[in-house]
Design an enzyme around this catalytic site. Structure first.
Site, PDB file in Angstrom:
ATOM      1  N   ASN A   9       3.374  32.369  28.676  1.00 56.26           N
ATOM      2  CA  ASN A   9       4.473  31.845  27.870  1.00 56.26           C
ATOM      3  C   ASN A   9       5.653  31.609  28.806  1.00 56.26           C
ATOM      4  O   ASN A   9       6.301  32.559  29.233  1.00 56.26           O
ATOM      5  CB  ASN A   9       4.822  32.869  26.771  1.00 56.26           C
ATOM      6  CG  ASN A   9       6.034  32.455  25.962  1.00 56.26           C
ATOM      7  OD1 ASN A   9       6.519  31.335  26.083  1.00 56.26           O
ATOM      8  ND2 ASN A   9       6.523  33.365  25.134  1.00 56.26           N
ATOM      9  N   TRP A  10       5.881  30.332  29.132  1.00 61.45           N
ATOM     10  CA  TRP A  10       6.943  30.021  30.098  1.00 61.45           C
ATOM     11  C   TRP A  10       8.326  29.971  29.443  1.00 61.45           C
ATOM     12  O   TRP A  10       9.321  29.695  30.133  1.00 61.45           O
ATOM     13  CB  TRP A  10       6.619  28.705  30.824  1.00 61.45           C
ATOM     14  CG  TRP A  10       5.429  28.833  31.749  1.00 61.45           C
ATOM     15  CD1 TRP A  10       4.844  30.003  32.151  1.00 61.45           C
ATOM     16  CD2 TRP A  10       4.684  27.778  32.369  1.00 61.45           C
ATOM     17  NE1 TRP A  10       3.774  29.734  32.991  1.00 61.45           N
ATOM     18  CE2 TRP A  10       3.654  28.385  33.139  1.00 61.45           C
ATOM     19  CE3 TRP A  10       4.761  26.389  32.360  1.00 61.45           C
ATOM     20  CZ2 TRP A  10       2.734  27.640  33.883  1.00 61.45           C
ATOM     21  CZ3 TRP A  10       3.847  25.638  33.095  1.00 61.45           C
ATOM     22  CH2 TRP A  10       2.847  26.269  33.848  1.00 61.45           C
ATOM     23  N   LYS A  11       8.375  30.180  28.144  1.00 59.73           N
ATOM     24  CA  LYS A  11       9.662  30.249  27.428  1.00 59.73           C
ATOM     25  C   LYS A  11      10.567  29.064  27.818  1.00 59.73           C
ATOM     26  O   LYS A  11      10.079  27.967  27.999  1.00 59.73           O
ATOM     27  CB  LYS A  11      10.341  31.606  27.695  1.00 59.73           C
ATOM     28  CG  LYS A  11       9.402  32.774  27.414  1.00 59.73           C
ATOM     29  CD  LYS A  11      10.114  34.097  27.343  1.00 59.73           C
ATOM     30  CE  LYS A  11       9.090  35.219  27.198  1.00 59.73           C
ATOM     31  NZ  LYS A  11       9.676  36.491  26.835  1.00 59.73           N
ATOM     32  N   HIS A  95       6.445  34.479  17.473  1.00 59.68           N
ATOM     33  CA  HIS A  95       6.926  35.260  18.623  1.00 59.68           C
ATOM     34  C   HIS A  95       8.192  36.013  18.214  1.00 59.68           C
ATOM     35  O   HIS A  95       9.028  35.486  17.475  1.00 59.68           O
ATOM     36  CB  HIS A  95       7.211  34.335  19.805  1.00 59.68           C
ATOM     37  CG  HIS A  95       7.429  35.076  21.085  1.00 59.68           C
ATOM     38  ND1 HIS A  95       8.630  35.696  21.378  1.00 59.68           N
ATOM     39  CD2 HIS A  95       6.605  35.340  22.116  1.00 59.68           C
ATOM     40  CE1 HIS A  95       8.527  36.284  22.557  1.00 59.68           C
ATOM     41  NE2 HIS A  95       7.310  36.079  23.029  1.00 59.68           N
ATOM     42  N   GLU A  97      10.875  36.577  19.703  1.00 60.92           N
ATOM     43  CA  GLU A  97      12.143  35.901  20.016  1.00 60.92           C
ATOM     44  C   GLU A  97      12.479  34.871  18.943  1.00 60.92           C
ATOM     45  O   GLU A  97      13.646  34.648  18.634  1.00 60.92           O
ATOM     46  CB  GLU A  97      12.068  35.271  21.422  1.00 60.92           C
ATOM     47  CG  GLU A  97      12.165  36.349  22.496  1.00 60.92           C
ATOM     48  CD  GLU A  97      11.525  36.002  23.825  1.00 60.92           C
ATOM     49  OE1 GLU A  97      11.216  34.824  24.076  1.00 60.92           O
ATOM     50  OE2 GLU A  97      11.315  36.939  24.624  1.00 60.92           O
ATOM     51  N   GLU A 167       2.588  42.323  20.328  1.00 57.42           N
ATOM     52  CA  GLU A 167       3.683  42.347  21.295  1.00 57.42           C
ATOM     53  C   GLU A 167       4.793  43.258  20.784  1.00 57.42           C
ATOM     54  O   GLU A 167       5.666  42.823  20.023  1.00 57.42           O
ATOM     55  CB  GLU A 167       4.241  40.936  21.480  1.00 57.42           C
ATOM     56  CG  GLU A 167       3.237  39.957  22.040  1.00 57.42           C
ATOM     57  CD  GLU A 167       3.924  38.860  22.833  1.00 57.42           C
ATOM     58  OE1 GLU A 167       3.571  38.697  24.006  1.00 57.42           O
ATOM     59  OE2 GLU A 167       4.825  38.196  22.312  1.00 57.42           O
ATOM     60  N   GLY A 173       9.867  41.648  28.071  1.00 58.43           N
ATOM     61  CA  GLY A 173      10.916  41.316  29.036  1.00 58.43           C
ATOM     62  C   GLY A 173      11.747  42.506  29.487  1.00 58.43           C
ATOM     63  O   GLY A 173      12.784  42.337  30.114  1.00 58.43           O
ATOM     64  N   SER A 213       5.626  42.895  29.114  1.00 59.48           N
ATOM     65  CA  SER A 213       5.757  43.321  30.507  1.00 59.48           C
ATOM     66  C   SER A 213       4.412  43.556  31.204  1.00 59.48           C
ATOM     67  O   SER A 213       4.279  44.468  32.018  1.00 59.48           O
ATOM     68  CB  SER A 213       6.645  44.566  30.598  1.00 59.48           C
ATOM     69  OG  SER A 213       7.943  44.280  30.095  1.00 59.48           O
ATOM     70  N   GLY A 234       4.843  36.788  29.701  1.00 53.19           N
ATOM     71  CA  GLY A 234       6.082  36.033  29.850  1.00 53.19           C
ATOM     72  C   GLY A 234       6.513  36.006  31.309  1.00 53.19           C
ATOM     73  O   GLY A 234       6.037  35.198  32.105  1.00 53.19           O
ATOM     74  N   GLY A 235       7.397  36.923  31.674  1.00 54.04           N
ATOM     75  CA  GLY A 235       8.001  36.943  33.010  1.00 54.04           C
ATOM     76  C   GLY A 235       7.020  36.785  34.159  1.00 54.04           C
ATOM     77  O   GLY A 235       7.240  35.962  35.064  1.00 54.04           O
TER      78      GLY A 235
HETATM   79  C1  PEP Z   1       6.322  37.356  25.808  1.00 54.36           C
HETATM   80  O1  PEP Z   1       7.421  36.822  25.719  1.00 54.36           O
HETATM   81  O2  PEP Z   1       5.391  36.976  25.081  1.00 54.36           O
HETATM   82  C2  PEP Z   1       6.163  38.431  26.783  1.00 54.36           C
HETATM   83  C3  PEP Z   1       5.152  39.227  26.641  1.00 54.36           C
HETATM   84  O3  PEP Z   1       7.119  38.513  27.771  1.00 54.36           O
HETATM   85  P1  PEP Z   1       7.101  39.539  29.030  1.00 54.36           P
HETATM   86  O4  PEP Z   1       5.720  39.474  29.639  1.00 54.36           O
HETATM   87  O5  PEP Z   1       8.150  39.006  29.945  1.00 54.36           O
HETATM   88  O6  PEP Z   1       7.390  40.889  28.495  1.00 54.36           O
END
Ligand code: PEP
Length: 249
Positions: A9-11, A95, A97, A167, A173, A213, A234-235
């Site tokens: 997920n490149w957000k 998600h 967010e 999640e 994050g 994470s 994500g990150g």
């Molecule tokens: C996400 O946004 O779906 C996610 C899992 O982010 P991160 O890996 O940065 O925690």
């Protein structure tokens, strides 16, 4: 053995050239069909260009969001048909967010889920509790409610198109990952709920990814858990080396 899915997920990161460059590296490194599914979700602006780069590659394309209406006067929104047009197979829905920063309710997520399925997309359906909810012992009740709302009126034929992502909001994050035991407990609960809603035939092979994470160092121990079938990242998906390290868990 469930075929795992590793999704990026490149957000709201990456210009078109940046997204294309990373997609190109992934395409070249994972050119042979693997024993796992690899998915990337670039921002809307890069979908068309990344789709062109991934043509013929086993790396698959997802969007990060969509609107439930097919078309209309919804300034700034994107429909399922537009995502398919841009080459998407998947769409991330629900998600945290979107839920926490943009006010998406369970009812809205459900409308999106149904519209995505009807249009031919495969939703990646995200659920998870906040830290406050976990600390107050409400984790399972929250997951149960999100499942009930999000999957409302989705029948057993359609549910096969859905990939799940647990999640925990407190792990997204933050650098703080759920322990493999905490994640497994939540994943088992989700599979049990799916069993009671749709039966064993659907729940047993359902892909339930963990997100929060994930990095190359913790991916292996999470993926060893019996009910964890992949990772939504994500990150650590923004750089080739770290995402490739997770893919090769
Ligand atoms: C996400 O946004 O779906 C996610 C899992 O982010 P991160 O890996 O940065 O925690």
């Amino acid at each position: 053995m469930i075929r795992p899915m590793i999704a990026a997920n490149w957000k709201m990161y990456k210009t078109i050239p940046e997204a294309v460059a990373l997609a190109q590296r992934l395409r070249d490194a994972f050119a042979e069909p693997e024993d796992r599914d690899i998915v990337v979700a670039p921002p809307f602006t890069a979908l068309g260009s990344v789709s062109a780069i991934l043509k013929g590659s086993p790396v698959r394309l997802s969007a990060q969001n969509m609107h439930w209406e097919a078309q209309g006067a919804y300034t700034g929104e994107i429909s399922a048909a537009m995502l398919i047009d841009a080459g998407c197979e998947f769409v991330i829905l629900g998600h945290s967010e979107r839920r926490t920063l943009f006010g998406e309710t369970g009812g809205m997520v459900n409308r999106k889920m149904r519209a995505a399925i009807q249009a031919g997309l495969k939703p990646i359906f995200c659920i998870g509790e906040t830290l406050e909810q976990r600390q107050s012992g409400a984790t399972f009740a929250v997951l149960e409610e999100q499942i009930k709302e999000g999957l409302n009126n989705i029948d057993s034929g359609d549910i096969r198109r859905v990939t799940f992502a647990y999640e925990p909001v407190w792990a997204i994050g933050t650098g703080e990952t759920a322990t493999p035991g905490q994640a497994q407990e939540a994943h088992r609960f989700i599979r049990e709920r799916l069993t009671s809603l749709y039966g064993e035939d659907i729940a047993s092979p359902a892909v339930i990814m963990y997100g929060g994470s994930v990095n190359p160092g913790n991916a292996g121990s999470l993926m060893e858990q019996p009910d964890i079938n992949g990772a939504l990242v994500g990150g650590a998906s923004l750089e080739f080396e770290s995402f490739a390290g997770i893919i090769r868990f």
